[in-house]
Design an enzyme around this catalytic site. Sequence first.
Site, mmCIF file in Angstrom:
data_model
loop_
_atom_site.group_PDB
_atom_site.id
_atom_site.type_symbol
_atom_site.label_atom_id
_atom_site.label_comp_id
_atom_site.label_asym_id
_atom_site.label_seq_id
_atom_site.Cartn_x
_atom_site.Cartn_y
_atom_site.Cartn_z
ATOM 1 N N LYS A 113 -26.674 -43.295 38.323
ATOM 2 C CA LYS A 113 -27.922 -42.441 38.113
ATOM 3 C C LYS A 113 -27.337 -41.068 38.018
ATOM 4 O O LYS A 113 -26.160 -40.580 38.600
ATOM 5 C CB LYS A 113 -28.755 -42.539 38.935
ATOM 6 C CG LYS A 113 -29.213 -43.810 39.604
ATOM 7 C CD LYS A 113 -30.313 -44.094 38.467
ATOM 8 C CE LYS A 113 -31.760 -43.753 39.198
ATOM 9 N NZ LYS A 113 -32.476 -44.530 40.229
ATOM 10 N N CYS B 289 -53.445 -7.127 33.786
ATOM 11 C CA CYS B 289 -52.006 -7.520 33.030
ATOM 12 C C CYS B 289 -50.869 -6.870 34.247
ATOM 13 O O CYS B 289 -50.949 -5.612 34.001
ATOM 14 C CB CYS B 289 -51.851 -7.440 31.757
ATOM 15 S SG CYS B 289 -50.354 -7.764 31.239
ATOM 16 N N TYR C 209 -32.869 -55.007 26.283
ATOM 17 C CA TYR C 209 -31.733 -54.760 27.187
ATOM 18 C C TYR C 209 -31.120 -56.094 27.843
ATOM 19 O O TYR C 209 -30.171 -56.160 28.478
ATOM 20 C CB TYR C 209 -31.410 -53.794 28.038
ATOM 21 C CG TYR C 209 -32.743 -53.751 29.140
ATOM 22 C CD1 TYR C 209 -32.529 -54.876 30.025
ATOM 23 C CD2 TYR C 209 -33.484 -52.775 29.369
ATOM 24 C CE1 TYR C 209 -33.715 -54.797 30.975
ATOM 25 C CE2 TYR C 209 -34.610 -52.799 30.238
ATOM 26 C CZ TYR C 209 -34.673 -53.862 30.966
ATOM 27 O OH TYR C 209 -35.673 -53.992 32.098
ATOM 28 N N ASP D 230 -44.662 -42.785 5.162
ATOM 29 C CA ASP D 230 -45.740 -43.377 5.759
ATOM 30 C C ASP D 230 -46.740 -43.796 4.954
ATOM 31 O O ASP D 230 -47.804 -44.639 5.038
ATOM 32 C CB ASP D 230 -46.286 -42.274 6.746
ATOM 33 C CG ASP D 230 -45.320 -42.164 7.821
ATOM 34 O OD1 ASP D 230 -44.241 -42.876 7.775
ATOM 35 O OD2 ASP D 230 -45.313 -41.471 8.750
ATOM 36 N N GLU E 186 -25.352 -48.929 28.332
ATOM 37 C CA GLU E 186 -26.601 -48.742 27.607
ATOM 38 C C GLU E 186 -27.333 -47.578 28.504
ATOM 39 O O GLU E 186 -27.279 -47.443 29.728
ATOM 40 C CB GLU E 186 -27.565 -49.722 27.505
ATOM 41 C CG GLU E 186 -27.430 -50.858 26.684
ATOM 42 C CD GLU E 186 -28.078 -52.179 27.132
ATOM 43 O OE1 GLU E 186 -29.014 -51.983 28.085
ATOM 44 O OE2 GLU E 186 -27.703 -53.218 26.848
ATOM 45 N N LYS F 126 -30.070 -45.750 30.693
ATOM 46 C CA LYS F 126 -30.939 -46.338 31.593
ATOM 47 C C LYS F 126 -32.300 -45.894 31.234
ATOM 48 O O LYS F 126 -32.685 -44.555 31.681
ATOM 49 C CB LYS F 126 -30.785 -46.075 33.137
ATOM 50 C CG LYS F 126 -31.668 -47.002 34.189
ATOM 51 C CD LYS F 126 -31.288 -46.908 35.373
ATOM 52 C CE LYS F 126 -32.168 -48.001 36.420
ATOM 53 N NZ LYS F 126 -33.500 -47.567 36.345
ATOM 54 N N CYS G 174 -49.884 -5.301 24.375
ATOM 55 C CA CYS G 174 -49.163 -5.745 25.570
ATOM 56 C C CYS G 174 -47.641 -5.950 25.231
ATOM 57 O O CYS G 174 -47.267 -6.727 24.331
ATOM 58 C CB CYS G 174 -49.499 -6.930 26.280
ATOM 59 S SG CYS G 174 -48.633 -7.430 27.716
ATOM 60 N N LYS H 294 -22.886 -53.454 32.299
ATOM 61 C CA LYS H 294 -22.694 -54.513 32.453
ATOM 62 C C LYS H 294 -21.253 -55.270 32.194
ATOM 63 O O LYS H 294 -20.978 -54.916 31.035
ATOM 64 C CB LYS H 294 -24.083 -55.245 31.566
ATOM 65 C CG LYS H 294 -25.185 -54.732 32.150
ATOM 66 C CD LYS H 294 -26.444 -55.306 30.960
ATOM 67 C CE LYS H 294 -27.419 -54.269 31.264
ATOM 68 N NZ LYS H 294 -28.786 -54.367 30.125
ATOM 69 N N CYS I 148 -49.309 -4.569 30.930
ATOM 70 C CA CYS I 148 -49.830 -3.460 30.101
ATOM 71 C C CYS I 148 -51.078 -2.820 30.918
ATOM 72 O O CYS I 148 -51.480 -2.058 30.454
ATOM 73 C CB CYS I 148 -49.794 -4.076 28.873
ATOM 74 S SG CYS I 148 -51.441 -5.260 28.690
ATOM 75 N N GLU J 222 -37.151 -52.594 27.854
ATOM 76 C CA GLU J 222 -38.014 -51.444 28.890
ATOM 77 C C GLU J 222 -39.130 -51.077 27.709
ATOM 78 O O GLU J 222 -38.784 -50.622 26.591
ATOM 79 C CB GLU J 222 -36.895 -50.502 29.110
ATOM 80 C CG GLU J 222 -37.530 -49.288 30.019
ATOM 81 C CD GLU J 222 -37.275 -49.730 31.435
ATOM 82 O OE1 GLU J 222 -37.104 -50.877 31.631
ATOM 83 O OE2 GLU J 222 -37.589 -48.959 32.419
ATOM 84 N N ASP K 22 -36.202 -44.465 31.258
ATOM 85 C CA ASP K 22 -37.442 -44.180 32.013
ATOM 86 C C ASP K 22 -38.500 -44.599 31.490
ATOM 87 O O ASP K 22 -39.227 -43.873 31.166
ATOM 88 C CB ASP K 22 -37.181 -42.801 32.579
ATOM 89 C CG ASP K 22 -37.630 -42.431 33.934
ATOM 90 O OD1 ASP K 22 -38.071 -43.422 34.651
ATOM 91 O OD2 ASP K 22 -37.542 -41.433 34.397
ATOM 92 N N CYS L 29 -54.114 -11.971 29.138
ATOM 93 C CA CYS L 29 -54.282 -10.896 29.269
ATOM 94 C C CYS L 29 -55.017 -10.442 27.985
ATOM 95 O O CYS L 29 -54.618 -11.083 26.900
ATOM 96 C CB CYS L 29 -52.706 -10.409 29.234
ATOM 97 S SG CYS L 29 -52.574 -8.447 28.292
#
Length: 678
Positions: free
Chosen positions: A317, A411, A228, A35, A116, A118, A435, A293, A414, A176, A120, A429
Amino acid sequence: MSLDQATRARAETLREQIAQHNYQYFVLDDPRIPDSEYDRLFRELQALEAAHPALVTPDSPTQRVGGTPLGAFDEVVHRVPMLSLENALTADAMAEFDRRVRRRLDRDTEMTYAAEPKLDGLAISLRYQDGKLLQGATRGDGTRGEDVTQNVRTIAAIPLQLRGRGWPRLLEVRGEVFMPKRGFEALNRRQREQDAKTFANPRNAAAGSLRQLDPKVTATRPLMTFCYGLGEVEGHPMTATHSDNMALLQDWGLPISPELQVLSGLDGCLAYFAAMGARRDTLPYDIDGVVFKVNTIADQEALGFVSRAPRWAIAQKFPAQEALTEIKAVEFQVGRTGAVTPVARLKPVLVGGVTVSNATLHNMDEVERKDVRVGDTVYVRRAGDVIPEIVRMLPERRPADATPVVMPANCPVCGSAIERIESEAVARCSGGLYCAAQRKESVKHFAARRAMDIDGLGEKLIDQLIDQALISDPADLFGLSVDALAGLQRMAQKSAHNLVAALHDARRTTLDRFLFALGIREVGEATAQSLARQFGGLDAIAAATEEALQETPDVGPIVARHVHTFFRQPHNQEVIAKLRDAGLEWAETEPLAAAGQLPLSGKTFVLTGTLSEPRTQVKERLQALGAKVTGSVSKNTAYLVAGEEAGSKLSKAEALGVAVLDEQALRELLAAATPPTD
Ligand code: IVH
């Protein structure tokens, strides 16, 4: 005049190099330079253009963020409508789809499908005129969307200028826009640090980022795109199949899914769906199913459309990830850093094929915001490998005796006081390592797969070890004897032996894993890697000032403070000293600032055949030195490391003239590249 020409040529070269590196990184997933080197090229181009504004071209990578914030988005009319897909929720529905397709085409042989994941995210249309990105638009209602060109230009994966030649005069690509999981987490962390609103999931974050009126904001968001499909195309024919079209797009520099596969028949589809379902949680981005497809374009054309969806494609799905159930009780759990989290005990319910009986309520602000009480009927959601959560309650189903959730004053483990800092949402806590809950959680984190990866040291076992006071911190693990372990519940002599051996093996680790394993607040795997790379050694990190820590990529003031505080606590210093005494070791490297680059930066290795030590170990050692380790040999491979019985990769390397190392040669190379440690 001649200086001008030289400057012009240099700017042109820089632009080409930057575009080439973007392509390597985003489209081929095979970066060739670190980078820092990329940033150097970028800054050089910026400086040149600043000195000679006449050199700036609209497709220069420096011009991704242009213009000023918009008041509103313009409307775009999609000449080719952006369709939706029919869903199949079961294998039967898939079989029905396949039957329908073949009946319509009058085909009795198997169909060829392209598959492929799907994604989101949200659909995007990208219009290229003579190879230049002209317009980016959202789907909207399928016919009319919004002009988000300014924002789309800030997505580094989307080329401003297509590569190669032979593209149609007008090429509209559909794809997408989504936010990878890691970027989403980093964004939310950043938002929290700045007291800004966090996003509920990567999809919302992607949508919110793309539909920003200020492109400068979009430019800071880690958006990614896979293409796609095609929209309007004019001036040059595309190929005869979907898969070949996608390969062409990739040649032209557009990112497509690396998971694209051509499959045979229904069985091929079902197998792909099962395989994708199994890998779903390990993919770097969210998917909610698979799109199949019909691969041959002529068949697609013959099949045509019904209302808003093509007859030649279907989305299978994954099962619903939300379900309705009841809150039986709310208990409070104490985490590694003392955070006290309200956890809902639920009437068990199936969510996406998994029985869920607990869900997190995050913190009391959330409890109040969602207005949940014991007795309420609620929606629970399970996403990927994260803890199930309560989405919302159904007010109309609240029983008269529903009881409010109250944070205890002490807590539950403890008994120490629970404190809540004004500006923080979480209550903690105050017991610290007194604890038992905090001690258990820190040992569990230490032993986890992504930390020290101690085989056979499960949660139940850690609970017993702490409860019986056999250990009180992670370092004590390394002093456990077979006899002490064999006395525990569900621990036979053999498993006790195995665990002691696993502990012995785990002592050889890497700096970033060790740092992550320490469980410093806000230091996840990526931050641990950054710190390890930046400083090279543990002592340098422990001694660093907050300012020096902030020089590390990804480390802001809050993380720097946590790291700084951690190494100044006597208890933590003691545990680290004990761990070192127990024989924990890792390779240390030159700090980045001093070394500029790591010794094997930019070199790609492939490992094959049987090696005398685990491959992951060899891989980590190479990576620590800056090398990249990939799975397949190409002409860009620097070295093939061939163990016993190396097969096809060895012949391929020989054919391509790639240097081949045996284990002895690798050892020599590693020794030469490893900086001496103190
Ligand atoms: S193809 C005409 N492929 O799913 C067919 N869509 O429900 C166009 N989506 O709006 C869609 N990943 O945003 C296709 N690999 C993929 C996809 C995909 C996600 C979305 C797309 C579309 C929605 C349809």
